[in-house]
Design a protein around this motif. Structure first.
Motif, PDB file in Angstrom:
ATOM      1  N   LYS A   9      36.369  51.615  49.436  1.00  0.00           N
ATOM      2  CA  LYS A   9      37.300  51.429  48.325  1.00  0.00           C
ATOM      3  C   LYS A   9      36.529  51.102  47.050  1.00  0.00           C
ATOM      4  N   TYR A  10      35.502  50.269  47.208  1.00  0.00           N
ATOM      5  CA  TYR A  10      34.692  49.869  46.063  1.00  0.00           C
ATOM      6  C   TYR A  10      34.032  51.069  45.408  1.00  0.00           C
ATOM      7  N   PHE A 205      27.885  46.616  33.728  1.00  0.00           N
ATOM      8  CA  PHE A 205      28.225  46.648  35.147  1.00  0.00           C
ATOM      9  C   PHE A 205      27.540  45.456  35.811  1.00  0.00           C
ATOM     10  N   GLU A 206      28.237  44.345  35.835  1.00  0.00           N
ATOM     11  CA  GLU A 206      27.704  43.100  36.397  1.00  0.00           C
ATOM     12  C   GLU A 206      28.590  42.708  37.568  1.00  0.00           C
ATOM     13  N   THR A 207      28.013  42.621  38.769  1.00  0.00           N
ATOM     14  CA  THR A 207      28.818  42.285  39.940  1.00  0.00           C
ATOM     15  C   THR A 207      29.257  40.829  39.930  1.00  0.00           C
ATOM     16  N   PHE A 208      28.357  39.943  39.484  1.00  0.00           N
ATOM     17  CA  PHE A 208      28.648  38.505  39.525  1.00  0.00           C
ATOM     18  C   PHE A 208      28.459  37.868  38.155  1.00  0.00           C
ATOM     19  N   PRO A 209      29.209  36.792  37.868  1.00  0.00           N
ATOM     20  CA  PRO A 209      30.329  36.284  38.669  1.00  0.00           C
ATOM     21  C   PRO A 209      31.485  37.281  38.663  1.00  0.00           C
ATOM     22  N   ASN A 283      33.531  45.769  36.358  1.00  0.00           N
ATOM     23  CA  ASN A 283      33.374  45.309  37.735  1.00  0.00           C
ATOM     24  C   ASN A 283      34.703  45.290  38.488  1.00  0.00           C
ATOM     25  N   MET A 284      34.791  46.068  39.557  1.00  0.00           N
ATOM     26  CA  MET A 284      35.989  46.155  40.378  1.00  0.00           C
ATOM     27  C   MET A 284      35.838  45.458  41.737  1.00  0.00           C
ATOM     28  N   ALA A 285      34.749  44.713  41.933  1.00  0.00           N
ATOM     29  CA  ALA A 285      34.461  44.137  43.255  1.00  0.00           C
ATOM     30  C   ALA A 285      35.563  43.213  43.747  1.00  0.00           C
ATOM     31  N   GLY A 286      36.175  42.448  42.842  1.00  0.00           N
ATOM     32  CA  GLY A 286      37.209  41.498  43.253  1.00  0.00           C
ATOM     33  C   GLY A 286      38.410  42.152  43.892  1.00  0.00           C
ATOM     34  N   TYR A 287      38.664  43.426  43.542  1.00  0.00           N
ATOM     35  CA  TYR A 287      39.810  44.138  44.108  1.00  0.00           C
ATOM     36  C   TYR A 287      39.530  44.682  45.512  1.00  0.00           C
ATOM     37  N   CYS A 288      38.292  44.544  45.970  1.00  0.00           N
ATOM     38  CA  CYS A 288      37.902  45.153  47.253  1.00  0.00           C
ATOM     39  C   CYS A 288      37.682  44.109  48.356  1.00  0.00           C
TER      40      CYS A 288
END
Length: 493
Positions: A9-10, A205-209, A283-288
């Protein structure tokens, strides 16, 4: 480790979001890649299910329009800063990254040396790059950065930096690690492109935070632990809160630099398309995340791992007390201690009983296996043998490597190679096991279990040699060590 992150999904929604951002700008987009572009093992540890090469796989879909610029700080070159997960210096990693990208069909346009103030090591590195046919540029330290916006956005600020020549519409700015000056490099290029009449944009494009997780969520706390040496602090984005009335998470350096970016965009376009640092991100990581509990537990374990890593570096003289203090505070906020790491407790309990150096490993099913130093084997070597015997269903009392085979190796180490420690290390045990496996079915069965050690947690009651650390890394184990050097001999009588 239980998965909690949907990587497929990510890849899908992250790629779509980046393409949307590229379409919003005109001639060129500078895309800052925060963290690791590949080999992102931190993300894979705190978001179980995340694949370390996910960002690279997305970038390869844009290979025909993208070029990469690698950024390295002159300060890091001078200090011989080491990438802890790989054990190599940042300057060596620049060359490794270039080779890796090019081997995957990606174009690497140049290298930028930032924070340059005349450092001799930086000069030598640039000369080396030029001999290799690699374009290299200097970006200088700007007084008052990032608060002195009038100076920064002038010919005496960004204007003094070398202009990076690029040929493709998407320019990816990456680096061996954090604090290299990637964002400043992007902003400097926006300044120069504007002077040349080129309409360029910027995105991050920063994954964190992770911006849409709570400020004190363990995943975000683990990011602070990972950057304790940089003194990064997660913060509520005040610009986003004011603009939209919504609470999002960012970190101090992006929030501090936002007025600079705001001023540059207004100078180029007359207005800023971004109302906040959070707006800059893609960053879309939180949705995955599909299992928050799994990610929380993994992140708590990562914070403990970072604690042990940092106190170990402190013992070796490679860290500051402030870094340890910060991670201690993060552990308090996460409501954890080192006793929340099962293998830590198991190794220390066995050491207290045996009065010698011990180790423990937690297998995939939760089983804890321990070991101790003997006359023949170091505790790490013994642990691997004990774990593989258990996984293969072999009797614990079975001696896979006979004593009469170990003793000649010990004599070689001491009598002919002037070694002080006759015990076999992990690499020596694995070689011996491989040799015996040709004729011994039990040894063959044990070797076949080695892949099952990947992802397992390991703890030792003493800091290990480089050889043993590298073997555990190659096996995919997550290692922590008590901050005691072998020279101190804390438990051996």
């Amino acid at each position: 480790m239980k998965n909690g992150f949907d990587n497929d999904k990510y890849l899908k929604i992250q790629s779509e979001h980046i393409k949307e951002r590229i379409a919003k700008f005109g001639d060129k987009l500078y895309l800052e890649f925060g963290g690791k572009l590949f080999d992102d093992y931190h993300a894979s540890r705190v978001l179980p299910g995340f694949q370390p090469d996910s960002k690279l796989r997305m970038l390869m879909q844009l290979a025909d329009v993208a070029e990469i610029v690698i950024v390295i700080s002159a300060v890091d070159i001078e200090k011989n800063k080491v990438r802890s997960d790989l054990g190599i210096t940042y300057d060596k990693d620049v060359l490794r990254l270039r080779d890796e990208f090019q081997n995957r069909g990606l174009m690497v346009g140049s290298v930028v040396i930032t924070h340059y103030t005349g450092q001799e090591a930086a000069k030598a590195f640039r000369a080396r790059l030029k001999k290799m046919g690699i374009k290299a540029y200097y970006h200088y330290t700007i007084p008052g950065y990032p608060s002195n916006v009038p100076l920064i956005a002038s010919d005496e600020g960004f204007g003094k930096n070398d202009y990076i020549e690029t040929t493709r519409p998407l320019v990816v700015i990456t680096a061996p690690g954090p604090g290299s000056g990637k964002m400043a490099t992007c902003l400097s290029q926006l300044y120069h492109e504007n002077k040349r009449g080129i309409k360029a944009g910027y995105a991050k494009f920063e994954t964190f935070p992770i911006w849409n997780l709570p400020l004190k969520h363990p995943v975000n706390l683990a990011y602070e632990a990972a950057t304790a040496d940089l003194n990064d602090v997660n913060m509520i984005d005040p610009w986003h809160l004011e603009a939209y009335g919504k609470t999002t998470v960012n970190y101090n350096r992006d929030i501090e630099i936002f007025p600079v970016l705001d001023a540059i965009f207004k100078g180029i376009y007359g207005n800023n398309p971004y109302k906040s640092p959070t707006d800059m991100g893609v960053n879309m990581a939180g949705y995955c995340i599909f299992d928050d509990d799994a990610c929380c537990e993994a992140s708590k374990q990562e914070i403990i791992r970072r604690y042990y890593e940092t106190v170990g570096r402190l013992v070796e003289g490679n860290a500051e007390e402030s870094e340890v203090d910060k991670i201690n505070l993060l552990m308090q906020q996460a409501q954890i201690t080192t006793d929340d790491r099962k293998v830590t407790v198991a190794a220390k309990e066995r050491a207290a009983k045996s009065k010698t150096v011990c180790a423990a490993i937690e297998l995939a099913d939760g089983t804890i296996i321990t070991s101790e130093t003997t006359e023949l084997l170091g505790t790490s070597a013994a642990l691997i043998l004990n774990a593989t015997k258990h996984l293969a269903g072999l009797d614990h009392k079975l001696k896979l490597i006979p004593k009469e085979m170990i003793e000649p190796i010990q004599r070689m180490k001491v009598d002919f190679l002037s070694g002080n420690n006759p015990r076999l290390h992990t690499d020596e045990v694995l070689v011996a096991l491989a040799m015996l496996s040709r004729e011994d079915e039990n040894c063959r069965m044990a070797i076949e279990q080695l892949p099952n050690l990947r992802g397992c947690q390991v703890h030792t009651t003493v800091m290990l040699s480089e050889v043993d650390r590298k073997i555990f890394k190659k096996l995919g184990c997550v290692l922590t060590c008590e901050p005691v050097s072998k020279k101190q001999k804390p438990l051996i009588g």
